[in-house]
Scaffold this motif. Structure first.
Motif, PDB file in Angstrom:
ATOM      1  N   VAL A   1      34.917  27.348  45.049  1.00  0.00           N
ATOM      2  CA  VAL A   1      34.848  28.609  45.786  1.00  0.00           C
ATOM      3  C   VAL A   1      36.257  29.173  45.920  1.00  0.00           C
ATOM      4  O   VAL A   1      37.208  28.439  46.201  1.00  0.00           O
ATOM      5  CB  VAL A   1      34.244  28.392  47.195  1.00  0.00           C
ATOM      6  CG1 VAL A   1      34.316  29.667  48.016  1.00  0.00           C
ATOM      7  CG2 VAL A   1      32.809  27.901  47.084  1.00  0.00           C
ATOM      8  N   LEU A   2      36.407  30.478  45.708  1.00  0.00           N
ATOM      9  CA  LEU A   2      37.699  31.138  45.833  1.00  0.00           C
ATOM     10  C   LEU A   2      37.608  32.161  46.963  1.00  0.00           C
ATOM     11  O   LEU A   2      36.773  33.070  46.910  1.00  0.00           O
ATOM     12  CB  LEU A   2      38.068  31.834  44.525  1.00  0.00           C
ATOM     13  CG  LEU A   2      38.106  30.907  43.303  1.00  0.00           C
ATOM     14  CD1 LEU A   2      38.191  31.720  42.020  1.00  0.00           C
ATOM     15  CD2 LEU A   2      39.274  29.935  43.411  1.00  0.00           C
ATOM     16  N   VAL A   3      38.423  31.986  48.004  1.00  0.00           N
ATOM     17  CA  VAL A   3      38.340  32.864  49.176  1.00  0.00           C
ATOM     18  C   VAL A   3      39.457  33.906  49.128  1.00  0.00           C
ATOM     19  O   VAL A   3      40.629  33.596  49.275  1.00  0.00           O
ATOM     20  CB  VAL A   3      38.378  32.067  50.498  1.00  0.00           C
ATOM     21  CG1 VAL A   3      37.101  31.279  50.656  1.00  0.00           C
ATOM     22  CG2 VAL A   3      39.565  31.114  50.565  1.00  0.00           C
ATOM     23  N   ARG A   4      39.064  35.152  48.892  1.00  0.00           N
ATOM     24  CA  ARG A   4      40.009  36.267  48.840  1.00  0.00           C
ATOM     25  C   ARG A   4      40.138  36.855  50.252  1.00  0.00           C
ATOM     26  O   ARG A   4      39.351  37.699  50.669  1.00  0.00           O
ATOM     27  CB  ARG A   4      39.535  37.319  47.843  1.00  0.00           C
ATOM     28  CG  ARG A   4      39.506  36.814  46.416  1.00  0.00           C
ATOM     29  CD  ARG A   4      38.889  37.806  45.451  1.00  0.00           C
ATOM     30  NE  ARG A   4      38.886  37.275  44.085  1.00  0.00           N
ATOM     31  CZ  ARG A   4      38.189  37.800  43.074  1.00  0.00           C
ATOM     32  NH1 ARG A   4      37.422  38.875  43.282  1.00  0.00           N
ATOM     33  NH2 ARG A   4      38.245  37.256  41.883  1.00  0.00           N
ATOM     34  N   THR A   5      41.155  36.380  50.959  1.00  0.00           N
ATOM     35  CA  THR A   5      41.302  36.697  52.374  1.00  0.00           C
ATOM     36  C   THR A   5      42.017  38.027  52.600  1.00  0.00           C
ATOM     37  O   THR A   5      42.978  38.352  51.902  1.00  0.00           O
ATOM     38  CB  THR A   5      42.078  35.560  53.072  1.00  0.00           C
ATOM     39  OG1 THR A   5      41.307  34.362  52.974  1.00  0.00           O
ATOM     40  CG2 THR A   5      42.339  35.880  54.531  1.00  0.00           C
ATOM     41  N   GLY A   6      41.537  38.770  53.604  1.00  0.00           N
ATOM     42  CA  GLY A   6      42.180  40.015  53.996  1.00  0.00           C
ATOM     43  C   GLY A   6      43.228  39.776  55.070  1.00  0.00           C
ATOM     44  O   GLY A   6      43.726  38.664  55.255  1.00  0.00           O
TER      45      GLY A   6
ATOM     46  N   ALA B   1      43.555  36.005  47.804  1.00  0.00           N
ATOM     47  CA  ALA B   1      43.773  37.123  48.732  1.00  0.00           C
ATOM     48  C   ALA B   1      43.240  38.409  48.130  1.00  0.00           C
ATOM     49  O   ALA B   1      43.040  38.516  46.908  1.00  0.00           O
ATOM     50  CB  ALA B   1      45.265  37.262  49.047  1.00  0.00           C
ATOM     51  N   ILE B   2      43.030  39.388  48.985  1.00  0.00           N
ATOM     52  CA  ILE B   2      42.528  40.678  48.504  1.00  0.00           C
ATOM     53  C   ILE B   2      43.589  41.435  47.710  1.00  0.00           C
ATOM     54  O   ILE B   2      43.284  42.463  47.092  1.00  0.00           O
ATOM     55  CB  ILE B   2      42.003  41.553  49.656  1.00  0.00           C
ATOM     56  CG1 ILE B   2      43.110  41.831  50.683  1.00  0.00           C
ATOM     57  CG2 ILE B   2      40.786  40.906  50.302  1.00  0.00           C
ATOM     58  CD1 ILE B   2      42.718  42.864  51.726  1.00  0.00           C
ATOM     59  N   GLY B   3      44.820  40.912  47.685  1.00  0.00           N
ATOM     60  CA  GLY B   3      45.829  41.480  46.809  1.00  0.00           C
ATOM     61  C   GLY B   3      45.401  41.424  45.354  1.00  0.00           C
ATOM     62  O   GLY B   3      45.981  42.116  44.501  1.00  0.00           O
ATOM     63  N   TYR B   4      44.389  40.631  45.062  1.00  0.00           N
ATOM     64  CA  TYR B   4      43.805  40.532  43.720  1.00  0.00           C
ATOM     65  C   TYR B   4      43.445  41.905  43.172  1.00  0.00           C
ATOM     66  O   TYR B   4      43.570  42.157  41.964  1.00  0.00           O
ATOM     67  CB  TYR B   4      42.560  39.649  43.799  1.00  0.00           C
ATOM     68  CG  TYR B   4      41.778  39.502  42.520  1.00  0.00           C
ATOM     69  CD1 TYR B   4      42.025  38.444  41.653  1.00  0.00           C
ATOM     70  CD2 TYR B   4      40.762  40.407  42.191  1.00  0.00           C
ATOM     71  CE1 TYR B   4      41.293  38.301  40.480  1.00  0.00           C
ATOM     72  CE2 TYR B   4      40.035  40.275  41.021  1.00  0.00           C
ATOM     73  CZ  TYR B   4      40.307  39.228  40.168  1.00  0.00           C
ATOM     74  OH  TYR B   4      39.581  39.089  39.011  1.00  0.00           O
ATOM     75  N   TYR B   5      42.999  42.819  44.042  1.00  0.00           N
ATOM     76  CA  TYR B   5      42.477  44.110  43.590  1.00  0.00           C
ATOM     77  C   TYR B   5      43.556  45.176  43.427  1.00  0.00           C
ATOM     78  O   TYR B   5      43.264  46.270  42.925  1.00  0.00           O
ATOM     79  CB  TYR B   5      41.408  44.609  44.568  1.00  0.00           C
ATOM     80  CG  TYR B   5      40.263  43.643  44.719  1.00  0.00           C
ATOM     81  CD1 TYR B   5      39.316  43.493  43.716  1.00  0.00           C
ATOM     82  CD2 TYR B   5      40.142  42.852  45.860  1.00  0.00           C
ATOM     83  CE1 TYR B   5      38.272  42.587  43.842  1.00  0.00           C
ATOM     84  CE2 TYR B   5      39.096  41.942  46.000  1.00  0.00           C
ATOM     85  CZ  TYR B   5      38.176  41.809  44.986  1.00  0.00           C
ATOM     86  OH  TYR B   5      37.146  40.904  45.116  1.00  0.00           O
ATOM     87  N   GLY B   6      44.788  44.867  43.855  1.00  0.00           N
ATOM     88  CA  GLY B   6      45.829  45.882  43.793  1.00  0.00           C
ATOM     89  C   GLY B   6      45.545  47.025  44.747  1.00  0.00           C
ATOM     90  O   GLY B   6      44.804  46.874  45.725  1.00  0.00           O
TER      91      GLY B   6
END
Length: 300
Positions: free
Chosen positions: A160-165, A115-120
């Motif tokens: 593949v790692l999908v960083r979902t919004g 998830a886009i939570g990866y970026y804080g």
């Protein structure tokens, strides 16, 4: 078009269910990973946190996709539920990645959720896949979540790692809770409304996952978000225009913190993410704009 056999964990969820429907509609064989006894040849038993998978059911799969995990916004974030959020993702991914690595004939690709939570909290700063991970609970979960896919990658399986919004859909997720509020004329900005929300239409989310499965040359992290993230205020105004409802009732930040507890940080935080690698790969969004994404959700 070659008919593929694709295993999907999390098929009862919003994205997993939509992915299975899309694959089936196009003539592919979708195999669902389930925690109960299988009811047919299209189901495979697994115990994600117990570390077991019926690997015989994964033999012959062209791809394995893991989208399983406890809902982020389903409950108050007690310490126990935070551990549930983490373990359901990390342990489940590790279990499936190890199972994939053990197969006599591994699939061509392993797709791991993230998830886009990866970026804080990125504030006004736009970030792409080159940015480092951020701080906070969700960022930590995402870092461990992605690392848990390591066994598949180490075994030589394209990973593949999908960083979902934030997925725009009336079927589930955050937007499913927003639609009734806005239709009732009670919608409004959250906090000061200046925080960025990086969204993606459900149709584009599924199409992007399939794009990443099909492209043998793509691996690593990909942001699954629309090209232009918008502020909460801009999204609120778009909801009002599409649904023809007023959006004058804002929800102050102190109220959100009282009602949502620690989870309010995810609502009030700003995550301005762009899908640089997805765009570079030639993926074309069907619903890149927020109004089109909202209208598409209404037609689901």
């Amino acid at each position: 078009m070659r008919r593929m056999r694709i295993a999907v964990a999390g098929s009862s969820g919003l994205i997993g269910g939509a992915l299975v429907r899309s694959l089936t509609a196009d003539g592919h064989e979708a195999v669902r990973l389930v925690r109960r006894a299988p009811r047919g040849k299209d189901e495979v038993r697994w115990d994600p946190e117990g570390g077991s998978v019926d690997t015989a059911g994964l033999e012959g799969c062209d791809a394995v996709v893991n989208l399983a995990g406890a809902g982020i916004g389903d409950r108050w974030w007690t310490e126990a539920y935070k551990e549930r959020i983490r373990s359901s993702r990390v342990e489940g991914t590790r279990t499936l990645a190890e199972a994939v690595a053990s197969l006599r004939e591994p699939p061509g690709v392993f797709v791991g959720g993230s998830a886009i939570g990866y970026y804080g909290d990125t504030g006004d700063r736009a970030v792409d896949e080159r940015a480092p991970h951020g701080r906070g609970f969700l960022a930590g979960v995402c870092v461990d979540w992605e690392a848990a896919a390591g066994p598949a990658r180490d075994a030589g399986v394209r990973t593949v790692l999908v960083r979902t919004g934030l997925v725009v859909s009336r079927r589930g997720g955050a937007w499913a809770k927003l639609f009734p509020v806005f239709r009732a004329g009670l919608g409004g900005r959250m906090g000061d409304g200046r925080q960025y929300w990086s969204y993606i239409a459900l149709h584009d989310e599924v199409a992007a996952i399939r794009h990443l499965i099909d492209r043998d040359d793509l691996a690593g992290p990909f942001n699954l978000t629309a090209p232009q993230p918008l502020t909460n205020r801009e999204i609120t105004e778009a909801m009002g225009r599409v649904l023809h409802r007023p959006t004058v009732l804002g929800v102050p930040a102190p109220v959100l913190r009282t009602v949502l507890g620690e989870m309010s940080g995810d609502v009030l935080g700003s995550v301005r993410v762009v899908p640089a690698r997805l765009l570079e790969s030639g993926f074309a969004f069907a619903f890149p704009g927020i109004e089109d994404a909202i209208r598409a959700a209404q037609r689901e």
